[in-house]
Each structure stands twice: as C-alpha cells, then as structure tokens.
Design a protein around this motif. Structure first.
Motif, PDB file in Angstrom:
ATOM      1  N   THR A 122      76.899  63.749 -27.410  1.00  0.00           N
ATOM      2  CA  THR A 122      78.106  62.928 -27.433  1.00  0.00           C
ATOM      3  C   THR A 122      78.639  62.855 -28.866  1.00  0.00           C
ATOM      4  O   THR A 122      78.025  63.375 -29.806  1.00  0.00           O
ATOM      5  N   ALA A 123      79.740  62.167 -29.044  1.00  0.00           N
ATOM      6  CA  ALA A 123      80.292  61.997 -30.391  1.00  0.00           C
ATOM      7  C   ALA A 123      79.325  61.248 -31.306  1.00  0.00           C
ATOM      8  O   ALA A 123      79.357  61.421 -32.528  1.00  0.00           O
ATOM      9  N   GLU A 124      78.453  60.426 -30.723  1.00  0.00           N
ATOM     10  CA  GLU A 124      77.454  59.693 -31.514  1.00  0.00           C
ATOM     11  C   GLU A 124      76.199  60.523 -31.745  1.00  0.00           C
ATOM     12  O   GLU A 124      75.228  60.033 -32.319  1.00  0.00           O
ATOM     13  N   ALA A 172      74.754  71.668 -29.589  1.00  0.00           N
ATOM     14  CA  ALA A 172      75.843  72.562 -29.171  1.00  0.00           C
ATOM     15  C   ALA A 172      77.158  72.181 -29.849  1.00  0.00           C
ATOM     16  O   ALA A 172      78.230  72.581 -29.381  1.00  0.00           O
ATOM     17  N   VAL A 173      77.100  71.431 -30.944  1.00  0.00           N
ATOM     18  CA  VAL A 173      78.321  71.084 -31.678  1.00  0.00           C
ATOM     19  C   VAL A 173      79.002  72.387 -32.102  1.00  0.00           C
ATOM     20  O   VAL A 173      78.354  73.257 -32.700  1.00  0.00           O
ATOM     21  N   PRO A 174      80.291  72.566 -31.795  1.00  0.00           N
ATOM     22  CA  PRO A 174      80.967  73.845 -32.073  1.00  0.00           C
ATOM     23  C   PRO A 174      81.356  73.997 -33.544  1.00  0.00           C
ATOM     24  O   PRO A 174      82.490  73.747 -33.936  1.00  0.00           O
ATOM     25  N   GLU A 175      80.388  74.399 -34.353  1.00  0.00           N
ATOM     26  CA  GLU A 175      80.610  74.583 -35.778  1.00  0.00           C
ATOM     27  C   GLU A 175      79.570  75.576 -36.294  1.00  0.00           C
ATOM     28  O   GLU A 175      78.611  75.914 -35.590  1.00  0.00           O
ATOM     29  N   GLN A 206      74.521  75.369 -40.265  1.00  0.00           N
ATOM     30  CA  GLN A 206      74.164  75.387 -41.675  1.00  0.00           C
ATOM     31  C   GLN A 206      73.330  74.160 -42.014  1.00  0.00           C
ATOM     32  O   GLN A 206      73.413  73.128 -41.339  1.00  0.00           O
ATOM     33  N   ALA A 207      72.548  74.266 -43.088  1.00  0.00           N
ATOM     34  CA  ALA A 207      71.751  73.124 -43.544  1.00  0.00           C
ATOM     35  C   ALA A 207      72.649  71.935 -43.859  1.00  0.00           C
ATOM     36  O   ALA A 207      72.296  70.785 -43.570  1.00  0.00           O
ATOM     37  N   ARG A 208      73.802  72.206 -44.430  1.00  0.00           N
ATOM     38  CA  ARG A 208      74.733  71.128 -44.782  1.00  0.00           C
ATOM     39  C   ARG A 208      75.153  70.356 -43.537  1.00  0.00           C
ATOM     40  O   ARG A 208      75.205  69.115 -43.546  1.00  0.00           O
ATOM     41  N   ALA A 209      75.466  71.065 -42.457  1.00  0.00           N
ATOM     42  CA  ALA A 209      75.860  70.401 -41.213  1.00  0.00           C
ATOM     43  C   ALA A 209      74.711  69.573 -40.651  1.00  0.00           C
ATOM     44  O   ALA A 209      74.913  68.447 -40.174  1.00  0.00           O
ATOM     45  N   ALA A 210      73.490  70.113 -40.711  1.00  0.00           N
ATOM     46  CA  ALA A 210      72.334  69.371 -40.205  1.00  0.00           C
ATOM     47  C   ALA A 210      72.166  68.054 -40.947  1.00  0.00           C
ATOM     48  O   ALA A 210      71.849  67.015 -40.351  1.00  0.00           O
ATOM     49  N   THR A 231      79.295  48.785 -33.022  1.00  0.00           N
ATOM     50  CA  THR A 231      79.934  50.093 -33.026  1.00  0.00           C
ATOM     51  C   THR A 231      79.071  51.142 -33.721  1.00  0.00           C
ATOM     52  O   THR A 231      78.576  50.939 -34.835  1.00  0.00           O
ATOM     53  N   LEU A 232      78.920  52.288 -33.061  1.00  0.00           N
ATOM     54  CA  LEU A 232      78.143  53.380 -33.629  1.00  0.00           C
ATOM     55  C   LEU A 232      79.067  54.371 -34.343  1.00  0.00           C
ATOM     56  O   LEU A 232      80.244  54.514 -34.006  1.00  0.00           O
ATOM     57  N   ALA A 233      78.508  55.066 -35.318  1.00  0.00           N
ATOM     58  CA  ALA A 233      79.242  56.105 -36.040  1.00  0.00           C
ATOM     59  C   ALA A 233      79.408  57.326 -35.142  1.00  0.00           C
ATOM     60  O   ALA A 233      78.593  57.574 -34.239  1.00  0.00           O
ATOM     61  N   THR A 234      80.462  58.070 -35.371  1.00  0.00           N
ATOM     62  CA  THR A 234      80.706  59.294 -34.599  1.00  0.00           C
ATOM     63  C   THR A 234      80.797  60.481 -35.554  1.00  0.00           C
ATOM     64  O   THR A 234      81.029  60.335 -36.747  1.00  0.00           O
ATOM     65  N   TYR A 235      80.617  61.643 -34.973  1.00  0.00           N
ATOM     66  CA  TYR A 235      80.629  62.873 -35.762  1.00  0.00           C
ATOM     67  C   TYR A 235      81.720  63.795 -35.247  1.00  0.00           C
ATOM     68  O   TYR A 235      81.875  63.973 -34.037  1.00  0.00           O
ATOM     69  N   ARG A 236      82.464  64.365 -36.174  1.00  0.00           N
ATOM     70  CA  ARG A 236      83.468  65.368 -35.828  1.00  0.00           C
ATOM     71  C   ARG A 236      83.003  66.716 -36.350  1.00  0.00           C
ATOM     72  O   ARG A 236      82.574  66.823 -37.508  1.00  0.00           O
ATOM     73  N   ALA A 237      83.088  67.739 -35.508  1.00  0.00           N
ATOM     74  CA  ALA A 237      82.654  69.079 -35.907  1.00  0.00           C
ATOM     75  C   ALA A 237      83.336  69.493 -37.208  1.00  0.00           C
ATOM     76  O   ALA A 237      84.539  69.317 -37.387  1.00  0.00           O
ATOM     77  N   ALA A 238      82.539  70.033 -38.111  1.00  0.00           N
ATOM     78  CA  ALA A 238      83.056  70.420 -39.417  1.00  0.00           C
ATOM     79  C   ALA A 238      83.902  71.687 -39.318  1.00  0.00           C
ATOM     80  O   ALA A 238      83.631  72.581 -38.509  1.00  0.00           O
TER      81      ALA A 238
END
Length: 362
Positions: free
Chosen positions: A256-258, A275-278, A281-285, A305-312
C-alpha cells in the motif's frame, strides 16, 4: 514491555529500519549472512584487492538493545516467524526486507565472509590472467563493471553485449546515454547492442579459459573470461498463507502507500522485494525504511495518520571507474565524470560504516 519488531533481512533497507526503531522496540533482525555486505562496492572489490575486506561490515554495532539472529526465515506469518534453525518467535510488527539476488559479482553468493572474500580474490586473479573480457548486459552492472576492470587493467579488451538497443533502461535523457557512450569509448570498451549470444560460453562465469562465441547478428567474439551482468530475482517463498496474496508472479510484494502488505495492519515491506514501480536501488530501500520506521513508531505510540511513500523518479549515479561516471536526477539534471566521481568515488562506504556502528558517528 516494549513491542517486538521482526526485521527480515540485513541489507540496506533492513538495517535502516532496525536502527531507527532500536530505541522504542525490541528489534530482532534476522539475517543469514555473517556480516553486512556493502553490495554497492562489490564490483570494485572484484577487481581491487584493497576493497576485498572493506565491503564486509560486522552487525555488532548496529543495535543497542535489539539483537541480530544469524538465521533464515522459512515461513512467515503476520505475528510469527519460523526459522531455518527450527526456532519460532512471535512479533508485534513485521518488516520484510529480504532484498533480491543478481549474478555474482554484483551480489555475492557466499554467506560466510571469509568464503566470499576468498571468491573475490579468486576473481581478481582470474581477471588478471585474462586479456579479453566479455560482459553480458549493458545496464548499470555491466557498465560499472567494465569501468572498474578498465581502471585496473586499461589494456584489457572489454566487450559488452546486450539485446537492448541502448544503454541502461529507464527514463533518462539522450544526453545521459551519450555521455556514458563517450566515457566507455574513451576507455576502449566495445559495445555490441541490439543482439545477444547464440549460445553461452562453454566455460563457467568467472573462469579463465579462451573461447569464441557468436552473436545473433553474426559477430564473433574471442574472450578469455565472461560474466553475466543482468537480472535480479527475489525470493518470497517464505510467506505463509495469510501473507501470500501479496505475492506477484515475479515474487515481488504488492504494498500500500504506507508500505504495508494489503490487508495487513502490522506487516510492512521495504526495498527490492516490493513491487513499487521504480528502479531498485539502495537509496530507494533506505527511503522505504524511513517511511516504515516512522509508521511503526506511530502505531507503537498510538498515533493516527501514517506516512506514505511515492515511487521515486528515475535517477542514478553510475560510476565508470573510480574517476568517471554519469549521474542524472530530474531536479539536478546531468552530472558528468568529475561530479559523479566526487559524489560516488568512495562508494558511500563511510556512510554504512557509521550506520552499522563500525566507526564513530560524526
């Protein structure tokens, strides 16, 4: 009592999550390797003896209150982990950070540090004996490895073959690939793109022994040693039935986004296994790890509220030897050889020595 957070996998994402939560939870980091392996520097370690031992960093200084279990998760449930040793432990939160594998030497395939170092030394010796090197794959691994080989042995013939029509997949401007081509051409690296081998060499990867292969476009290549420089796979067969619906056909996990597995409140995933579409890389991890650590902390503290992640967006810092390379970021634009070498010439080793407690924090 503090809640237990199980982190499966001691790579870039796993150590970052574990470190970030060590003050608030009983962290259990499960990792089959004896030490952390700084894979970012693995290709340099395959050619440069000065780097052979440096990429292995003990886990001893990572956690103050948590612990590192040298074991492997064989079956994982939302609140319990079964280990290869036969042990089982329960956890309040679960972070899957089991990463990916790719052909040696981009990632090491020996778990014991001494054995892995011995294999690197064997590769260094094999490359020293070879006059002609064939690399299969013109992505980041093949290009970086070509640059590392040429930096140590500038007179060796290095040929890179890839069925793709151009270098490095990803959404990069033409100037990025043009600069890569120019640097590789200056080093004398031969590129054969848009074709593949009819058959793989008879000798095994990394073994010295003269051979001739032919591309599907009819070009004959004489070489003494070859390496596969492509492909990355993930192993998520350890998922129990409650978690298996998140598994995609390629083994990666939907999140999910979280960065939670769908339908799970306390099970997260970070890094290459997602399966995040990006680009993987170590940086993304590590960016995943920041979001997951913040979310687990919020849940432990009873927040909302939880933080969300957007594909880099696609970006890269790609060395071509210690003194060259090309970088690109949508905001910073194109980086040439000098700024790329300044940014990544040391392969970020100091950063991970500090994170793992192997040197004093600055």
């Amino acid at each position: 009592m503090a809640p237990t957070v199980a982190v499966l996998g001691g790579g870039y994402g796993g150590i970052s999550v574990a470190k970030a939560l060590d003050d608030i939870a009983d962290v259990v980091l499960v990792e089959p390797r004896e030490t952390f392996v700084h894979n970012v520097a693995a290709l340099r370690a395959a050619v440069d003896p000065d780097w052979t031992e440096r990429i292995f960093i003990p886990y001893d200084g990572l956690l103050s209150r948590g612990r590192v279990l040298r074991d492997r998760a064989v079956r994982v449930h939302p609140t319990a982990v079964d280990l290869g040793s036969g042990r089982r432990f329960t956890a309040d939160y679960l972070v899957l950070a089991t990463g990916s594998t790719s052909p040696y030497p981009s990632k090491l395939d020996v778990e014991e540090a001494a054995g892995a170092a011995a294999k690197l030394r064997s590769t260094q010796a094999a490359l020293a004996r070879a006059d002609r090197v064939l690399l299969l794959g013109a992505g980041p691994i093949g290009i970086e490895f070509a640059g590392e080989i040429k930096a140590v042995w500038p007179d060796k013939t290095v040929t890179v073959v890839d069925p793709a029509a151009d270098l490095v997949s990803g959404r990069f401007p033409d100037a990025f690939r043009a600069e890569l081509r120019a640097q590789l051409d200056e080093l004398g690296v031969e590129l054969l793109l848009g074709t593949s081998l009819r058959e793989l060499p008879e000798t095994g990867p990394g073994q010295t022994g003269g051979f001739t292969v032919t591309t599907r476009s009819g070009v004959e290549i004489d070489a003494d040693i070859w390496f596969p420089c492509y492909g990355g796979t993930v192993d998520s067969d350890y998922l129990g039935p409650e978690l298996r619906p998140a598994r995609r056909p390629d083994g990666r996990l939907a999140v999910t986004a979280e960065l939670r597995l769908p339908g799970q409140e306390t099970v997260f995933a970070v890094g290459d296994v997602t399966a995040v579409p990006e680009m993987k890389q170590a940086r993304a991890a590590q960016q995943h790890a920041e979001v997951v650590a913040a979310n687990v902390r919020t849940l432990i503290e009873g927040g909302g509220t939880l933080a969300t992640y957007r594909a880099a967006a696609d970006s890269i810092v790609l060395p071509v030897g210690p003194k060259g390379g090309v970088g690109y970021h949508p905001e910073a634009g194109l980086l040439g050889a000098v700024p790329t070498a300044e940014l990544k010439g040391g392969l970020f080793l100091d950063r991970y020595l500090e994170l793992l407690g192997a040197v004093a924090a600055r």
